[in-house]
Design an enzyme around this catalytic site. Structure first.
Site, PDB file in Angstrom:
ATOM      1  N   SER A   1     -52.006 -28.632  37.642  1.00  0.00           N
ATOM      2  CA  SER A   1     -51.804 -29.001  39.043  1.00  0.00           C
ATOM      3  C   SER A   1     -50.467 -28.558  39.618  1.00  0.00           C
ATOM      4  O   SER A   1     -50.216 -28.771  40.816  1.00  0.00           O
ATOM      5  CB  SER A   1     -51.947 -30.518  39.211  1.00  0.00           C
ATOM      6  OG  SER A   1     -53.290 -30.898  39.006  1.00  0.00           O
TER       7      SER A   1
ATOM      8  N   GLU B   1       0.784  -1.229   0.000  1.00  0.00           N
ATOM      9  CA  GLU B   1       0.000   0.000   0.000  1.00  0.00           C
ATOM     10  C   GLU B   1       0.818   1.282   0.000  1.00  0.00           C
ATOM     11  O   GLU B   1       0.366   2.300  -0.518  1.00  0.00           O
ATOM     12  CB  GLU B   1      -0.933   0.005   1.228  1.00  0.00           C
ATOM     13  CG  GLU B   1      -2.024  -1.047   1.190  1.00  0.00           C
ATOM     14  CD  GLU B   1      -3.041  -0.786   0.097  1.00  0.00           C
ATOM     15  OE1 GLU B   1      -3.563   0.337   0.013  1.00  0.00           O
ATOM     16  OE2 GLU B   1      -3.295  -1.722  -0.694  1.00  0.00           O
TER      17      GLU B   1
END
Length: 679
Positions: free
Chosen positions: A361, A89
């Site tokens: 229950s 780069e």
């Protein structure tokens, strides 16, 4: 003379060109340099970083991020990785002042030759510093004004920061494809390894990505180009480059923190809670370390037990039964396992925390606790006989037991252990509907703002979640405290500071990273003796009642079954001294499960899970509070064993002033079967 005159004219031209150039630069700086962003804030660079979710053993579950990023300090960057980016780069990075005049000249010449039709590589002139300026402060528009601003910012960055700091900014911010920002995230995404483990070939590949981050078709070609550039810049030898070029690129299709599906219901519940408490920006971009309560081996055991039962039922059926399971420490509230369905991929709806269902229950222990609080004993007798003509508002009640039989007078314990409906109805009638429901509300099972309080709610027609039901049952065994379920132990920010205060509710920790048990100034929800009596009865439910399928050999277990009308929903909630688990099974659109189905299915899931969870644990009986007396009694009559020795003899627990029943004049016959109502 002519030569001197030429020199004089040349120097004048050079002077004026230089002067005009300087003036031009000054004008450009005045025009474009005054309204530039504040670049000095990059001195304390804190990029968006992925938040990571960890299990209690430290294993990574998943990450949350809008931009996948792992911050890497310059000192932790491999030297060859930095060299690869410089070679690819910005070859003069370490020497230019931010703008590379040599690079600009080279780019102008190469691009001019290319425009004339000759063979030359097209090249740009942006330095790494200029890319930092653009990535942090500017847009990607291709205009002269943007390039000028970029150059000015680059020069200022170089005057303010070291080259190493600028390189750190660049390598952590640059987009490298597949939602990866920075080399740390890219190393995980493409190679599933940290940057410290990257090979030379892999470093070169990452350095090739800025030019075309989403094009992998030319990956080998671009990697080899970077390797040749590294040779030209004397970072590596020709031999090293050739060896790296031979290395195959084993690129992932796109790595993410791959989480087992079994953890996804839990992880999504954590995400929803923290999104609400912390906000999206903090959760997704602040790089949090979230240590959760989930125990991987228990989570896998819970998911396996649930799916085993669901698969057994669903085989050959079109509409698939769903279910959920939650396991929790009843003393701290730490959720150790959670599964909200058969498959998170098929349905993300969490039936453990989001599904409101009738609980049948499983409400009965709270009703019976209301009776014990009012002085009744486990052996107080309740009539199990037909009820005819009992009205509540416009409802005519004619309750029945599951076996369609009536046993006459039965002890409270026997009625609950075998989950008989008619004695439960008579008990509610005796203590009052409001009093029965109040206990369920007090323990967090039902909300405080219930509308239309009636008998059916006291018998389990009310809706709640599995999580709230497990929370309520936890108070039976933890001393009577309503604990809050916790999914997260602690959260650290990116700097290792623990979040607290109003941000998120966390557990406090002792030395050795063990969570403290409940410390509260509040009063218990019920007295310790009544709570132990309920626990003792629920232990009997597992040993000889409707919960036999929940037995775990060698361990003391208590719990309760639950089934709604027409067997549309089945439940089991049970616990040992230090672990509680709840199971729910049912269709998402409620309908009967059919012949042979029942709460034994949920109890079986519980047992399969607890066998794994308690495999390495010593048996621990439930803690007994002071002031209780234990006596041997006849299970069917509630009379002392010495006075009624025939039949099943059990150990009963009595408060002060309570005692066994008188011996029956006509001995009641022990049926020996698990008779029950809607259980």
């Amino acid at each position: 003379m002519k030569f001197k005159k030429f020199i004089y004219v040349f120097l004048n031209i050079l002077f004026w060109c230089f002067t005009i150039g300087i003036a031009g630069l000054a004008i450009l700086v005045l025009v474009y340099g005054n309204d530039l962003p504040d670049y000095k804030k990059l001195a304390t660079y804190a990029p968006p970083v992925a938040t990571r979710l960890y299990a209690s053993d430290g294993s990574l579950l998943i990450e949350y991020a809008e931009e996948r990023r792992v911050f890497i300090d310059f000192t932790d960057m491999p030297k060859q990785l930095v060299n690869a980016f410089v070679a690819a780069e910005d070859q003069n990075f370490w020497s230019h002042p931010g703008v590379d005049v040599q690079g600009i000249t080279r780019a102008l010449i190469n691009n001019g030759i290319r425009l004339l039709g000759f063979d030359a590589n097209f090249s740009g002139a942006s330095t790494i510093t200029q890319q930092v300026a653009k990535n942090f402060f500017l847009t990607s528009e291709r205009t002269l004004s943007r390039k000028i601003k970029e150059a000015i910012l680059a020069l200022r960055l170089e005057r303010t920061f070291s080259k190493e700091h600028i390189m750190t900014l660049y390598l952590n911010q640059i987009f490298l494809g597949a939602r990866a920002y920075g080399v740390g995230s890219a190393a995980l995404m493409y190679f599933n390894k940290p940057v410290s483990e990257l090979s030379l070939s892999e470093c070169a590949f990452l350095a090739s990505l800025p030019k075309a981050p989403n094009n992998r078709e030319r990956a080998i070609e671009r990697r080899n180009y970077v390797l040749r550039r590294m040779v030209e810049e004397d970072y590596i030898t020709e031999e090293e480059a050739n060896e790296a070029m031979k290395e195959p690129l084993n690129i992932n299709s796109g790595f993410t923190a791959q989480m087992e599906e079994t953890f996804q219901y839990f992880a999504e519940d954590v995400r929803r809670q923290l999104l609400d408490r912390l906000g999206r920006e903090t959760l997704y971009n602040e790089g949090l370390y979230i240590k959760t309560t989930i125990v991987p081996e228990l989570q896998r055991a819970a998911s396996s037990a649930l799916n085993k039962e669901l698969d057994r039922y669903n085989e050959g059926r079109t509409e698939k039964l769903q279910g959920a399971i939650i396991a929790m420490n009843p003393h701290t509230g730490r959720v150790l396992a959670m599964s909200g369905g058969r498959s998170f991929v098929e349905s993300s709806f969490n039936r453990a925390t989001q599904a409101m269902r009738q609980i049948g229950s499983t409400i009965k222990p709270f009703v019976y606790l209301a009776a014990l609080e009012r002085g009744m004993s486990p052996e107080s007798m309740i009539l199990d006989a037909p009820i005819v003509g009992w009205r509540e508002d416009d409802t005519l009640w004619k309750p029945e037991n599951y076996d369609k039989k009536f046993l006459g007078e039965v002890p409270l314990r026997l009625a609950l252990e075998t989950s008989r409906n008619v004695p439960a109805v008579r008990l509610v009638q005796q203590i009052g509907v409001e009093n029965a429901i109040e206990v369920a509300q007090r323990f967090g099972v039902y909300p405080d703002n219930l509308q239309n309080v009636n008998l059916s709610l006291a018998l389990g027609s009310g809706e709640t979640t599995l999580l709230r039901l497990v929370q309520g049952y936890s108070a039976f065994v933890n001393g009577g405290y309503l604990i809050q379920p916790k999914l997260v132990d602690y959260i650290e920010d990116r700097y290792g500071r623990v979040l607290g205060g109003n941000k998120v509710e966390l557990l406090e920790w002792q030395d050795g990273l063990e969570p403290k048990e409940i410390e509260t100034n509040s009063e218990p929800l019920s007295d310790a003796q009544s709570l132990y009596q309920i626990v003792s009865i629920l232990q009997g439910t597992v040993e000889r009642g409707t919960g036999k399928q929940a037995r775990v050999s060698g361990h003391t277990i208590a719990g309760k079954t639950g089934t709604t009308n027409d067997v549309k929903d089945v439940w089991f909630v049970g616990f040992s001294k230090n672990l509680i688990a709840g199971v729910y099974l049912g269709f998402d659109t409620p309908k009967p499960l059919g012949a042979g189905a029942g709460s034994h299915m949920a109890a079986r899931v519980f047992a399969d899970f607890m066998k794994v969870a308690l495999a390495d644990e010593k048996n621990q009986p439930f803690s007994v509070p002071d002031g209780l007396t234990f006596m041997r009694v006849n299970r069917r009559s509630g009379a002392a064993a010495s006075e009624d020795p025939n039949g099943l003899i059990i150990t009963e627990v009595f408060k002060q002033g309570q005692k066994p029943n008188p011996a029956p004049k006509v001995k009641a016959k022990e049926t020996g079967v698990a008779v029950g109502g809607v259980f």
